[in-house]
Design a protein around this motif. Structure first.
Motif, short mmCIF file in Angstrom:
data_model
loop_
_atom_site.label_atom_id
_atom_site.label_comp_id
_atom_site.label_asym_id
_atom_site.label_seq_id
_atom_site.Cartn_x
_atom_site.Cartn_y
_atom_site.Cartn_z
N LEU A 200 97.81 42.92 10.43
CA LEU A 200 97.91 41.66 11.17
C LEU A 200 99.30 41.49 11.77
N ALA A 201 100.33 41.74 10.97
CA ALA A 201 101.70 41.61 11.45
C ALA A 201 101.97 42.54 12.62
N GLY A 202 101.54 43.79 12.50
CA GLY A 202 101.76 44.75 13.58
C GLY A 202 100.92 44.47 14.81
N SER A 203 99.67 44.03 14.59
CA SER A 203 98.78 43.76 15.72
C SER A 203 99.30 42.62 16.59
N ALA A 204 99.93 41.61 15.97
CA ALA A 204 100.47 40.49 16.74
C ALA A 204 101.52 40.98 17.73
N VAL A 205 102.39 41.88 17.29
CA VAL A 205 103.44 42.41 18.17
C VAL A 205 102.84 43.25 19.29
N VAL A 210 101.04 43.91 25.16
CA VAL A 210 99.98 44.03 26.17
C VAL A 210 99.95 42.80 27.07
N MET A 211 100.03 41.62 26.48
CA MET A 211 100.01 40.38 27.25
C MET A 211 101.18 40.31 28.23
N LEU A 212 102.35 40.71 27.80
CA LEU A 212 103.52 40.69 28.68
C LEU A 212 103.37 41.68 29.83
N ARG A 213 102.84 42.86 29.54
CA ARG A 213 102.63 43.85 30.59
C ARG A 213 101.57 43.39 31.60
N GLU A 214 100.67 42.53 31.14
CA GLU A 214 99.63 42.02 32.02
C GLU A 214 100.06 40.78 32.79
N GLY A 215 101.32 40.38 32.62
CA GLY A 215 101.86 39.29 33.43
C GLY A 215 101.98 37.95 32.75
N GLU A 216 101.61 37.84 31.47
CA GLU A 216 101.77 36.57 30.76
C GLU A 216 103.26 36.28 30.58
N SER A 217 103.63 35.01 30.63
CA SER A 217 105.03 34.64 30.40
C SER A 217 105.34 34.74 28.91
N LEU A 218 106.60 34.98 28.59
CA LEU A 218 106.99 35.09 27.19
C LEU A 218 106.73 33.79 26.42
N PRO A 219 107.09 32.61 26.96
CA PRO A 219 106.79 31.39 26.21
C PRO A 219 105.30 31.22 25.91
N ALA A 220 104.45 31.59 26.85
CA ALA A 220 103.00 31.47 26.63
C ALA A 220 102.54 32.43 25.54
N VAL A 221 103.09 33.62 25.53
CA VAL A 221 102.73 34.60 24.50
C VAL A 221 103.15 34.11 23.11
N LEU A 222 104.37 33.58 23.03
CA LEU A 222 104.86 33.10 21.74
C LEU A 222 104.03 31.91 21.24
N GLU A 223 103.66 31.03 22.15
CA GLU A 223 102.83 29.89 21.77
C GLU A 223 101.47 30.36 21.23
N ALA A 224 100.90 31.37 21.89
CA ALA A 224 99.59 31.87 21.48
C ALA A 224 99.62 32.49 20.09
N LEU A 225 100.74 33.11 19.73
CA LEU A 225 100.81 33.87 18.48
C LEU A 225 101.62 33.18 17.39
N GLU A 226 102.08 31.97 17.67
CA GLU A 226 102.91 31.25 16.69
C GLU A 226 102.23 31.12 15.34
N SER A 227 100.97 30.70 15.33
CA SER A 227 100.28 30.47 14.06
C SER A 227 100.10 31.77 13.27
N VAL A 228 99.92 32.88 13.98
CA VAL A 228 99.80 34.17 13.31
C VAL A 228 101.11 34.53 12.61
N GLU A 229 102.23 34.32 13.31
CA GLU A 229 103.54 34.63 12.71
C GLU A 229 103.78 33.79 11.46
N TRP A 230 103.45 32.52 11.53
CA TRP A 230 103.64 31.67 10.35
C TRP A 230 102.72 32.09 9.22
#
Length: 276
Positions: A200-205, A210-230
Protein backbone atom coordinates in the motif's frame (compact mmCIF):
# COMPACT_ATOMS: atom_id res chain seq x y z
CA UNK A 1 45.96 26.97 1.12
CA UNK A 2 42.32 28.13 1.36
CA UNK A 3 39.37 28.08 -1.03
CA UNK A 4 35.80 29.41 -0.92
CA UNK A 5 32.78 27.92 -2.69
CA UNK A 6 29.42 29.71 -2.89
CA UNK A 7 26.66 27.22 -3.59
CA UNK A 8 22.87 27.18 -3.56
CA UNK A 9 20.19 24.50 -3.60
CA UNK A 10 16.49 24.03 -2.97
CA UNK A 11 15.91 21.69 -0.02
CA UNK A 12 13.15 19.15 -0.47
CA UNK A 13 10.60 17.19 1.55
CA UNK A 14 8.99 13.80 1.10
CA UNK A 15 5.45 14.50 -0.12
CA UNK A 16 4.49 10.82 -0.41
CA UNK A 17 6.05 7.72 1.06
CA UNK A 18 6.11 6.52 4.66
CA UNK A 19 9.06 4.43 5.86
CA UNK A 20 7.94 0.98 6.93
CA UNK A 21 10.48 -0.79 9.19
CA UNK A 22 12.49 -3.28 7.16
CA UNK A 23 11.00 -2.32 3.78
CA UNK A 24 12.60 -0.64 0.76
CA UNK A 25 9.77 1.40 -0.72
CA UNK A 26 9.82 4.36 -3.13
CA UNK A 27 9.46 8.00 -2.08
CA UNK A 28 8.17 11.09 -3.88
CA UNK A 29 10.37 14.08 -3.04
CA UNK A 30 9.35 17.67 -3.78
CA UNK A 31 11.62 20.73 -3.74
CA UNK A 32 10.70 23.85 -1.79
CA UNK A 33 10.25 27.12 -3.70
CA UNK A 34 12.98 28.81 -1.61
CA UNK A 35 16.70 28.37 -2.17
CA UNK A 36 19.20 27.92 0.62
CA UNK A 37 22.69 29.24 -0.07
CA UNK A 38 25.91 28.13 1.61
CA UNK A 39 29.38 29.62 1.68
CA UNK A 40 31.98 26.91 2.27
CA UNK A 41 35.50 27.88 3.32
CA UNK A 42 38.01 25.04 3.14
CA UNK A 43 41.61 25.21 4.30
CA UNK A 44 44.46 22.92 5.15
CA UNK A 45 44.91 22.37 8.87
CA UNK A 46 46.65 19.99 11.19
CA UNK A 47 45.55 16.75 12.74
CA UNK A 48 42.24 15.15 11.88
CA UNK A 49 40.71 18.38 10.55
CA UNK A 50 37.42 19.91 11.65
CA UNK A 51 34.00 21.27 10.71
CA UNK A 52 31.90 24.18 11.95
CA UNK A 53 28.73 25.77 10.66
CA UNK A 54 26.33 28.63 11.31
CA UNK A 55 22.84 29.42 10.08
CA UNK A 56 21.69 25.80 10.32
CA UNK A 57 20.11 24.65 13.57
CA UNK A 58 18.40 21.61 14.99
CA UNK A 59 19.10 17.91 14.43
CA UNK A 60 20.11 18.56 10.80
CA UNK A 61 23.13 20.54 11.98
CA UNK A 62 24.24 17.75 14.31
CA UNK A 63 23.91 15.08 11.64
CA UNK A 64 25.76 17.28 9.12
CA UNK A 65 28.63 17.60 11.59
CA UNK A 66 28.81 13.81 11.86
CA UNK A 67 28.79 13.43 8.07
CA UNK A 68 31.51 16.06 7.71
CA UNK A 69 33.71 14.28 10.24
CA UNK A 70 33.25 10.97 8.42
CA UNK A 71 34.02 12.58 5.07
CA UNK A 72 37.13 14.43 6.28
CA UNK A 73 38.40 11.37 8.14
CA UNK A 74 37.82 9.19 5.09
CA UNK A 75 40.03 11.53 3.07
CA UNK A 76 42.87 11.31 5.57
CA UNK A 77 42.11 14.38 7.71
CA UNK A 78 44.04 17.63 7.53
CA UNK A 79 41.07 19.62 6.21
CA UNK A 80 39.06 22.25 8.08
CA UNK A 81 35.66 23.26 6.71
CA UNK A 82 33.40 26.15 7.69
CA UNK A 83 29.85 26.39 6.30
CA UNK A 84 27.69 29.52 6.57
CA UNK A 85 24.03 28.96 5.65
CA UNK A 86 21.58 31.60 4.45
CA UNK A 87 17.86 31.23 3.79
CA UNK A 88 17.10 28.31 6.09
CA UNK A 89 13.48 28.50 7.28
CA UNK A 90 12.15 27.07 10.51
CA UNK A 91 9.47 25.15 8.65
CA UNK A 92 11.87 23.32 6.31
CA UNK A 93 12.09 19.58 6.78
CA UNK A 94 15.12 18.71 8.90
CA UNK A 95 15.69 15.66 6.72
CA UNK A 96 15.49 17.81 3.59
CA UNK A 97 17.95 20.33 5.02
CA UNK A 98 20.41 17.60 5.97
CA UNK A 99 20.16 15.89 2.59
CA UNK A 100 20.72 19.13 0.67
CA UNK A 101 23.48 20.44 2.95
CA UNK A 102 25.41 17.17 2.91
CA UNK A 103 25.19 17.08 -0.88
CA UNK A 104 26.67 20.58 -1.13
CA UNK A 105 29.36 19.63 1.39
CA UNK A 106 30.30 16.62 -0.72
CA UNK A 107 30.47 18.82 -3.82
CA UNK A 108 32.65 21.45 -2.10
CA UNK A 109 35.09 18.86 -0.79
CA UNK A 110 35.31 17.25 -4.23
CA UNK A 111 36.04 20.66 -5.75
CA UNK A 112 38.80 21.17 -3.18
CA UNK A 113 40.37 17.98 -4.50
CA UNK A 114 40.19 19.20 -8.10
CA UNK A 115 37.05 17.32 -9.16
CA UNK A 116 33.79 18.56 -10.66
CA UNK A 117 31.41 15.77 -9.70
CA UNK A 118 28.09 15.18 -11.43
CA UNK A 119 24.84 14.34 -9.61
CA UNK A 120 25.59 10.61 -9.43
CA UNK A 121 29.06 11.23 -8.01
CA UNK A 122 27.79 13.71 -5.42
CA UNK A 123 25.13 11.19 -4.39
CA UNK A 124 27.80 8.54 -3.94
CA UNK A 125 30.17 10.75 -1.95
CA UNK A 126 27.42 12.08 0.32
CA UNK A 127 26.02 8.57 0.82
CA UNK A 128 29.39 7.30 2.00
CA UNK A 129 29.54 10.13 4.53
CA UNK A 130 26.02 9.55 5.90
CA UNK A 131 25.98 8.28 9.48
CA UNK A 132 24.52 4.80 9.80
CA UNK A 133 20.72 4.68 9.69
CA UNK A 134 18.02 2.10 8.94
CA UNK A 135 17.74 1.35 5.23
CA UNK A 136 14.15 2.61 5.01
CA UNK A 137 15.32 5.98 6.33
CA UNK A 138 18.48 6.04 4.23
CA UNK A 139 16.33 5.71 1.10
CA UNK A 140 14.27 8.72 2.17
CA UNK A 141 17.45 10.80 2.64
CA UNK A 142 18.72 9.67 -0.76
CA UNK A 143 15.40 10.62 -2.37
CA UNK A 144 15.58 14.09 -0.82
CA UNK A 145 19.18 14.52 -1.95
CA UNK A 146 18.37 13.44 -5.50
CA UNK A 147 15.42 15.85 -5.79
CA UNK A 148 17.49 18.76 -4.46
CA UNK A 149 20.41 18.07 -6.80
CA UNK A 150 18.07 17.78 -9.78
CA UNK A 151 15.97 20.75 -8.61
CA UNK A 152 12.86 18.78 -9.46
CA UNK A 153 10.12 16.49 -8.23
CA UNK A 154 11.54 13.00 -8.11
CA UNK A 155 10.44 9.44 -7.45
CA UNK A 156 13.19 7.35 -5.89
CA UNK A 157 13.69 3.78 -4.71
CA UNK A 158 17.45 3.45 -5.14
CA UNK A 159 20.28 4.44 -7.45
CA UNK A 160 18.89 2.26 -10.26
CA UNK A 161 15.22 3.15 -9.71
CA UNK A 162 14.79 6.89 -9.86
CA UNK A 163 13.29 9.51 -12.16
CA UNK A 164 12.41 13.19 -12.22
CA UNK A 165 8.75 14.12 -12.69
CA UNK A 166 6.78 17.10 -14.00
CA UNK A 167 5.49 19.53 -11.39
CA UNK A 168 6.22 22.80 -9.64
CA UNK A 169 7.99 23.31 -6.30
CA UNK A 170 5.60 23.16 -3.37
CA UNK A 171 6.25 24.62 0.05
CA UNK A 172 4.32 22.72 2.68
CA UNK A 173 5.57 23.72 6.14
CA UNK A 174 6.53 21.46 9.01
CA UNK A 175 4.29 22.03 12.03
CA UNK A 176 5.17 18.99 14.10
CA UNK A 177 7.95 16.43 14.53
CA UNK A 178 6.80 13.18 16.13
CA UNK A 179 9.10 10.58 17.65
CA UNK A 180 6.94 7.45 17.62
CA UNK A 181 7.35 5.16 20.58
CA UNK A 182 5.94 2.22 18.61
CA UNK A 183 6.42 0.71 15.16
CA UNK A 184 4.85 -2.20 13.33
CA UNK A 185 6.44 -5.57 14.01
CA UNK A 186 6.35 -8.08 11.15
CA UNK A 187 6.55 -11.02 13.53
CA UNK A 188 3.71 -9.67 15.65
CA UNK A 189 1.23 -8.86 12.86
CA UNK A 190 2.26 -11.64 10.47
CA UNK A 191 3.79 -11.53 7.00
CA UNK A 192 0.47 -11.15 5.18
CA UNK A 193 -0.55 -7.97 7.02
CA UNK A 194 2.98 -6.57 6.92
CA UNK A 195 3.40 -7.16 3.18
CA UNK A 196 -0.01 -5.64 2.50
CA UNK A 197 1.03 -2.46 4.31
CA UNK A 198 4.34 -2.32 2.40
CA UNK A 199 2.49 -2.72 -0.91
CA UNK A 200 0.00 0.00 0.00
CA UNK A 201 2.77 2.44 0.92
CA UNK A 202 4.66 1.78 -2.31
CA UNK A 203 1.56 1.76 -4.51
CA UNK A 204 0.57 5.25 -3.32
CA UNK A 205 3.89 6.67 -4.53
CA UNK A 206 3.82 4.85 -7.87
CA UNK A 207 0.20 5.90 -8.44
CA UNK A 208 1.19 9.50 -7.77
CA UNK A 209 4.00 9.26 -10.33
CA UNK A 210 1.55 8.01 -12.97
CA UNK A 211 -0.94 10.78 -12.15
CA UNK A 212 1.74 13.46 -12.43
CA UNK A 213 2.95 12.11 -15.78
CA UNK A 214 -0.65 12.19 -17.00
CA UNK A 215 -0.92 15.89 -16.22
CA UNK A 216 -2.50 15.98 -12.75
CA UNK A 217 -1.29 18.87 -10.58
CA UNK A 218 0.80 18.02 -7.53
CA UNK A 219 -1.68 19.55 -5.04
CA UNK A 220 -4.50 17.48 -6.56
CA UNK A 221 -2.42 14.30 -6.34
CA UNK A 222 -1.53 14.95 -2.70
CA UNK A 223 -5.16 15.65 -1.83
CA UNK A 224 -6.25 12.40 -3.48
CA UNK A 225 -3.71 10.31 -1.56
CA UNK A 226 -3.67 12.13 1.78
CA UNK A 227 -5.88 9.59 3.55
CA UNK A 228 -3.73 6.70 2.30
CA UNK A 229 -0.58 8.33 3.69
CA UNK A 230 -2.19 8.86 7.07
CA UNK A 231 -3.43 5.29 7.05
CA UNK A 232 0.07 3.95 6.46
CA UNK A 233 1.63 6.34 9.00
CA UNK A 234 -0.86 5.28 11.65
CA UNK A 235 -0.52 1.57 10.87
CA UNK A 236 3.30 1.66 10.78
CA UNK A 237 4.00 4.20 13.55
CA UNK A 238 0.66 5.05 15.27
CA UNK A 239 1.00 8.69 14.23
CA UNK A 240 -2.32 10.47 14.70
CA UNK A 241 -3.83 12.07 11.56
CA UNK A 242 -4.00 15.83 11.12
CA UNK A 243 -6.53 16.50 8.32
CA UNK A 244 -5.35 18.78 5.52
CA UNK A 245 -1.70 17.99 6.22
CA UNK A 246 0.71 15.18 5.34
CA UNK A 247 2.99 12.90 7.37
CA UNK A 248 6.48 12.26 6.01
CA UNK A 249 9.89 11.04 7.16
CA UNK A 250 12.12 13.47 8.98
CA UNK A 251 15.55 12.44 10.19
CA UNK A 252 15.80 8.80 11.33
CA UNK A 253 13.17 7.93 13.91
CA UNK A 254 11.08 11.06 13.35
CA UNK A 255 7.85 11.54 11.41
CA UNK A 256 7.32 15.17 10.42
CA UNK A 257 3.89 16.64 9.69
CA UNK A 258 3.66 19.37 7.04
CA UNK A 259 0.71 21.52 5.98
CA UNK A 260 -0.04 24.07 3.25
CA UNK A 261 1.13 27.56 4.32
CA UNK A 262 -2.29 28.94 5.30
CA UNK A 263 -3.12 25.93 7.46
CA UNK A 264 0.42 25.79 8.89
CA UNK A 265 0.23 29.43 10.01
CA UNK A 266 -3.07 28.79 11.74
CA UNK A 267 -1.64 25.79 13.60
CA UNK A 268 1.82 27.10 14.39
CA UNK A 269 2.69 30.84 14.40
CA UNK A 270 6.36 29.99 13.76
CA UNK A 271 5.32 28.77 10.30
CA UNK A 272 4.59 32.33 9.19
CA UNK A 273 6.89 33.75 6.52
CA UNK A 274 8.79 36.66 8.12
CA UNK A 275 9.12 38.36 4.72
CA UNK A 276 5.32 38.84 4.53
Amino acid sequence: MEAEYRLAVRPSWIALGIPVPGAENPFLAVVYPEEVSVVFTLRECGGSGGFESSGLDGPAAGLLGQAASRLIEGLGGGLCVRAVFHGVRGWHSQAGLYAAASALLAYAVARWHGERPDVEEVMEIAGLADPEMPREWALAVEALRYASLEGSLAVYRGVDEKATLPGEPLGYRVVEAVKPGWSIDRERVGSSVYESLVRLAGSAVLTAAVMLREGESLPAVLEALESVEWGVAHAAWRVQPRPGCLPHPGLPGVIEVSCPPERAEAIHPAARDPSH
